[in-house]
Motif scaffolding. Structure first.
Motif, PDB file in Angstrom:
ATOM      1  N   LEU A   1       1.239  -0.989  -0.402  1.00  0.00           N
ATOM      2  CA  LEU A   1      -0.104  -0.242   0.103  1.00  0.00           C
ATOM      3  C   LEU A   1       0.726   1.384  -0.105  1.00  0.00           C
ATOM      4  O   LEU A   1       1.981   1.391   1.122  1.00  0.00           O
ATOM      5  CB  LEU A   1      -0.564  -0.055   1.176  1.00  0.00           C
ATOM      6  N   VAL A   2       0.140   2.552  -0.556  1.00  0.00           N
ATOM      7  CA  VAL A   2       1.080   3.508  -0.380  1.00  0.00           C
ATOM      8  C   VAL A   2       0.231   4.253  -0.473  1.00  0.00           C
ATOM      9  O   VAL A   2      -0.622   4.540  -1.031  1.00  0.00           O
ATOM     10  CB  VAL A   2       1.751   4.080  -2.074  1.00  0.00           C
ATOM     11  N   VAL A   3       0.829   5.489   0.461  1.00  0.00           N
ATOM     12  CA  VAL A   3      -0.310   6.624   0.924  1.00  0.00           C
ATOM     13  C   VAL A   3       0.972   7.929   0.536  1.00  0.00           C
ATOM     14  O   VAL A   3       2.322   7.978   0.578  1.00  0.00           O
ATOM     15  CB  VAL A   3      -0.064   6.972   2.481  1.00  0.00           C
ATOM     16  N   PRO A   4       0.270   8.811  -0.463  1.00  0.00           N
ATOM     17  CA  PRO A   4       1.334   9.640  -1.349  1.00  0.00           C
ATOM     18  C   PRO A   4       1.367  10.357  -0.240  1.00  0.00           C
ATOM     19  O   PRO A   4       1.181  10.732   1.008  1.00  0.00           O
ATOM     20  CB  PRO A   4       0.032  10.226  -2.186  1.00  0.00           C
ATOM     21  N   GLU A   5       2.332  11.408  -0.346  1.00  0.00           N
ATOM     22  CA  GLU A   5       2.866  12.699   0.448  1.00  0.00           C
ATOM     23  C   GLU A   5       1.869  13.682   0.683  1.00  0.00           C
ATOM     24  O   GLU A   5       1.625  13.864   2.531  1.00  0.00           O
ATOM     25  CB  GLU A   5       3.908  13.824  -0.329  1.00  0.00           C
ATOM     26  N   ARG A   6       0.617  14.061  -0.349  1.00  0.00           N
ATOM     27  CA  ARG A   6       0.325  14.985   0.620  1.00  0.00           C
ATOM     28  C   ARG A   6      -1.125  14.496   1.253  1.00  0.00           C
ATOM     29  O   ARG A   6      -1.008  15.070   2.657  1.00  0.00           O
ATOM     30  CB  ARG A   6      -0.451  15.930  -0.301  1.00  0.00           C
ATOM     31  N   ASP A   7      -0.625  13.156   1.864  1.00  0.00           N
ATOM     32  CA  ASP A   7      -1.491  12.735   3.477  1.00  0.00           C
ATOM     33  C   ASP A   7      -0.527  12.037   4.495  1.00  0.00           C
ATOM     34  O   ASP A   7      -1.097  11.468   5.533  1.00  0.00           O
ATOM     35  CB  ASP A   7      -2.601  11.915   2.015  1.00  0.00           C
ATOM     36  N   SER A   8       0.485  12.267   3.977  1.00  0.00           N
ATOM     37  CA  SER A   8       1.943  11.731   5.016  1.00  0.00           C
ATOM     38  C   SER A   8       2.361  12.621   5.844  1.00  0.00           C
ATOM     39  O   SER A   8       1.643  14.183   5.488  1.00  0.00           O
ATOM     40  CB  SER A   8       2.901  10.868   4.012  1.00  0.00           C
ATOM     41  N   ASP A   9       2.102  12.614   7.433  1.00  0.00           N
ATOM     42  CA  ASP A   9       3.188  13.271   7.770  1.00  0.00           C
ATOM     43  C   ASP A   9       4.106  13.714   7.931  1.00  0.00           C
ATOM     44  O   ASP A   9       5.399  12.480   8.073  1.00  0.00           O
ATOM     45  CB  ASP A   9       2.762  12.542   9.260  1.00  0.00           C
ATOM     46  N   ARG A  10       4.413  15.086   6.878  1.00  0.00           N
ATOM     47  CA  ARG A  10       5.969  15.487   6.430  1.00  0.00           C
ATOM     48  C   ARG A  10       6.896  15.729   7.247  1.00  0.00           C
ATOM     49  O   ARG A  10       7.859  15.158   7.707  1.00  0.00           O
ATOM     50  CB  ARG A  10       5.804  16.162   5.428  1.00  0.00           C
ATOM     51  N   ALA A  11       5.897  16.220   8.298  1.00  0.00           N
ATOM     52  CA  ALA A  11       6.732  16.658   9.913  1.00  0.00           C
ATOM     53  C   ALA A  11       7.820  14.988  10.573  1.00  0.00           C
ATOM     54  O   ALA A  11       8.876  15.451  11.609  1.00  0.00           O
ATOM     55  CB  ALA A  11       6.064  17.812  10.725  1.00  0.00           C
ATOM     56  N   LEU A  12       7.482  13.950  10.662  1.00  0.00           N
ATOM     57  CA  LEU A  12       6.820  13.189  11.216  1.00  0.00           C
ATOM     58  C   LEU A  12       8.725  12.685  10.590  1.00  0.00           C
ATOM     59  O   LEU A  12       9.327  11.810  10.816  1.00  0.00           O
ATOM     60  CB  LEU A  12       6.074  12.187  11.495  1.00  0.00           C
TER      61      LEU A  12
ATOM     62  N   LEU B   1       4.947   4.752  15.129  1.00  0.00           N
ATOM     63  CA  LEU B   1       3.964   6.242  15.232  1.00  0.00           C
ATOM     64  C   LEU B   1       4.298   6.256  13.505  1.00  0.00           C
ATOM     65  O   LEU B   1       2.984   6.488  13.713  1.00  0.00           O
ATOM     66  CB  LEU B   1       5.207   7.061  15.388  1.00  0.00           C
ATOM     67  N   LEU B   2       5.078   6.491  12.775  1.00  0.00           N
ATOM     68  CA  LEU B   2       4.895   5.952  11.619  1.00  0.00           C
ATOM     69  C   LEU B   2       4.164   5.059  10.780  1.00  0.00           C
ATOM     70  O   LEU B   2       3.427   5.342  10.131  1.00  0.00           O
ATOM     71  CB  LEU B   2       6.029   5.888  10.587  1.00  0.00           C
ATOM     72  N   LEU B   3       4.474   3.604  11.409  1.00  0.00           N
ATOM     73  CA  LEU B   3       2.853   3.045  11.034  1.00  0.00           C
ATOM     74  C   LEU B   3       1.936   3.343  11.152  1.00  0.00           C
ATOM     75  O   LEU B   3       0.823   3.386  10.321  1.00  0.00           O
ATOM     76  CB  LEU B   3       3.614   1.377  11.690  1.00  0.00           C
ATOM     77  N   VAL B   4       1.694   4.058  13.056  1.00  0.00           N
ATOM     78  CA  VAL B   4       0.118   4.013  12.476  1.00  0.00           C
ATOM     79  C   VAL B   4      -0.648   5.570  12.164  1.00  0.00           C
ATOM     80  O   VAL B   4      -1.634   5.087  11.424  1.00  0.00           O
ATOM     81  CB  VAL B   4       0.004   4.641  14.361  1.00  0.00           C
ATOM     82  N   SER B   5       0.869   6.400  11.833  1.00  0.00           N
ATOM     83  CA  SER B   5      -0.244   7.579  11.263  1.00  0.00           C
ATOM     84  C   SER B   5      -0.122   7.057   9.820  1.00  0.00           C
ATOM     85  O   SER B   5      -1.515   7.175   9.218  1.00  0.00           O
ATOM     86  CB  SER B   5       1.675   8.319  11.214  1.00  0.00           C
ATOM     87  N   THR B   6       0.208   6.412   9.039  1.00  0.00           N
ATOM     88  CA  THR B   6       0.278   5.983   7.758  1.00  0.00           C
ATOM     89  C   THR B   6      -1.084   4.484   7.426  1.00  0.00           C
ATOM     90  O   THR B   6      -1.374   5.125   6.366  1.00  0.00           O
ATOM     91  CB  THR B   6       1.774   5.021   7.128  1.00  0.00           C
ATOM     92  N   LEU B   7      -0.916   4.249   8.220  1.00  0.00           N
ATOM     93  CA  LEU B   7      -2.366   3.056   7.905  1.00  0.00           C
ATOM     94  C   LEU B   7      -3.252   3.586   7.607  1.00  0.00           C
ATOM     95  O   LEU B   7      -5.007   3.638   7.540  1.00  0.00           O
ATOM     96  CB  LEU B   7      -2.268   2.176   9.109  1.00  0.00           C
ATOM     97  N   ARG B   8      -3.399   4.831   9.167  1.00  0.00           N
ATOM     98  CA  ARG B   8      -4.899   5.483   9.394  1.00  0.00           C
ATOM     99  C   ARG B   8      -4.788   6.481   8.203  1.00  0.00           C
ATOM    100  O   ARG B   8      -5.767   6.547   8.000  1.00  0.00           O
ATOM    101  CB  ARG B   8      -4.138   6.068  10.911  1.00  0.00           C
ATOM    102  N   ALA B   9      -3.746   7.136   7.606  1.00  0.00           N
ATOM    103  CA  ALA B   9      -4.227   7.919   6.285  1.00  0.00           C
ATOM    104  C   ALA B   9      -4.462   6.788   5.449  1.00  0.00           C
ATOM    105  O   ALA B   9      -5.658   7.328   4.213  1.00  0.00           O
ATOM    106  CB  ALA B   9      -2.543   8.301   6.165  1.00  0.00           C
ATOM    107  N   TRP B  10      -4.313   5.938   5.237  1.00  0.00           N
ATOM    108  CA  TRP B  10      -4.182   4.524   4.266  1.00  0.00           C
ATOM    109  C   TRP B  10      -5.848   4.817   4.455  1.00  0.00           C
ATOM    110  O   TRP B  10      -7.253   4.562   3.031  1.00  0.00           O
ATOM    111  CB  TRP B  10      -3.946   3.281   4.156  1.00  0.00           C
ATOM    112  N   PHE B  11      -6.474   3.929   5.433  1.00  0.00           N
ATOM    113  CA  PHE B  11      -7.813   3.501   6.050  1.00  0.00           C
ATOM    114  C   PHE B  11      -8.647   4.749   5.232  1.00  0.00           C
ATOM    115  O   PHE B  11     -10.023   4.156   4.987  1.00  0.00           O
ATOM    116  CB  PHE B  11      -7.858   2.703   7.085  1.00  0.00           C
ATOM    117  N   ASP B  12      -8.086   5.936   5.740  1.00  0.00           N
ATOM    118  CA  ASP B  12      -8.829   7.224   4.891  1.00  0.00           C
ATOM    119  C   ASP B  12      -9.082   7.743   4.464  1.00  0.00           C
ATOM    120  O   ASP B  12     -10.165   8.518   3.968  1.00  0.00           O
ATOM    121  CB  ASP B  12      -8.570   8.562   6.103  1.00  0.00           C
ATOM    122  N   ARG B  13      -9.145   6.966   3.196  1.00  0.00           N
ATOM    123  CA  ARG B  13      -8.937   7.309   2.219  1.00  0.00           C
ATOM    124  C   ARG B  13      -9.878   6.206   0.999  1.00  0.00           C
ATOM    125  O   ARG B  13     -10.007   5.164   1.282  1.00  0.00           O
ATOM    126  CB  ARG B  13      -8.336   6.992   0.259  1.00  0.00           C
TER     127      ARG B  13
END
Length: 318
Positions: free
Chosen positions: A145-156, A181-193
């Motif tokens: 799965l891929v979360v694009p930069e616009r949906d990722s946490d750039r600060a993290l 933290l990066l895993l949780v943030s990424t999976l949440r962003a992916w599931f929210d799409r």
């Protein structure tokens, strides 16, 4: 009710393999560490990621890719470039180590590719060994799965890149928590799409009655639940709960409970040495035979076969 939090509660990176790799033009790497989950980020340039038996996917700069293991995968600048190096859990930076041993310049901490000008900067973090990742979570994820930069946490991501190059007391613990933290943030962003069709258990919090029923089953899986007892606890009629639960979760309450109990048992079989009988009672079955019947109905194999397969996988990747 937050099922994702429940599924991620036991996930803990311990001694995570977290590296930054500097690569020269026409590079291609084959990763074969056997990790259950791996996060890959190309900080500079675009890359191709090719899982075993699947089509390649192009990943842009700043995008975060999550790969489900343990099968190997290839990361390359150009699909036409064959892998020049196979990287295992015991051999992440062998080329860098050889260069330093031969008198070459020492690389920054956790950096592979000593002495290279580099056209790409790749960050990868891998969950290896017993990291508490639930089978039910893994089953909800595609191979890649891929979360694009616009949906990722750039600060993290910026923080991760900075911490990778540091070598201070407690640094491994910092990196382990950052990977979590990066895993949780990424999976949440992916599931929210919406286009990713998140599993029903992720969306079930829209209905308070269904959410309460899920919480009861998750907190007390060994309780002898029936639709009637659940309905009484959440203040609903039996038929009303069954109807609302099926609509929001995608399956009847007792079917969900059975698959949840089997998923818990699968994790315990993989991550502990407890007997099948004790695991059966812990997840809500009277004995090993009852668990075996449910396990085979849900997964097509017995608990003993599942444990043996998990053991073989660990031995192959150690």
């Amino acid at each position: 009710m937050d099922t994702l939090a429940d599924l991620l509660d036991g996930v803990r990176a311990r001694g995570a393999v977290f590296t930054r790799t500097v690569m020269s033009p026409q590079w291609s790497l084959r990763f074969a560490s056997g990790a259950q989950l791996t996060l890959v980020v190309a900080l500079d340039g675009r890359v191709w990621i090719t899982p075993s038996g699947s089509e390649p996917i192009e990943v842009g700069s700043g995008d975060i890719a999550v790969l489900r293991g343990p099968d190997p995968y290839t990361v390359s600048e150009d699909l036409a470039s064959p892998p020049r190096q196979v990287i295992t859990s015991a051999d992440y930076c062998a080329r860098t180590a050889r260069a330093v041993a031969g008198g070459g310049p020492a690389a920054d901490p956790r950096t592979c590719g000593a002495g290279e000008a580099g056209s790409a900067l790749l960050i990868s973090g891998a969950y290896e060994g017993r990291s508490g990742i639930s089978d039910r979570l893994l089953d909800a994820l595609p191979d890649l799965l891929v979360v694009p930069e616009r949906d990722s946490d750039r600060a993290l991501l910026t923080l991760v890149a900075q911490e990778l190059r540091r070598d201070k007391p407690g640094q491994q613990a910092v990196l382990d928590r950052l990977l979590d933290l990066l895993l949780v943030s990424t999976l949440r962003a992916w599931f929210d799409r919406p286009q990713n069709h998140a599993p029903a258990w992720y969306r079930a919090t829209d209905d308070s009655v269904v959410a309460s029923a899920l919480r009861l089953m998750h907190d007390h899986p060994a309780h002898p639940w029936t639709v009637a007892t659940l309905a009484a606890k959440v203040g609903s009629s039996r038929s009303g709960l069954a109807r609302r639960f099926t609509r929001h979760v995608g399956e009847p309450p007792m079917t969900y409970l059975a698959t949840w109990r089997v998923a818990l048992a699968a994790d315990l079989l993989r991550d502990t040495d407890a007997t099948v009988n004790s695991i059966a009672r812990r997840v809500g079955y009277s004995n090993a035979f009852a668990l075996s019947v449910a396990f085979k109905r849900c997964r097509g194999i017995t608990p003993t076969q599942h444990r043996a397969a998990a053991l073989r996988t660990r031995e192959l990747n150690t």
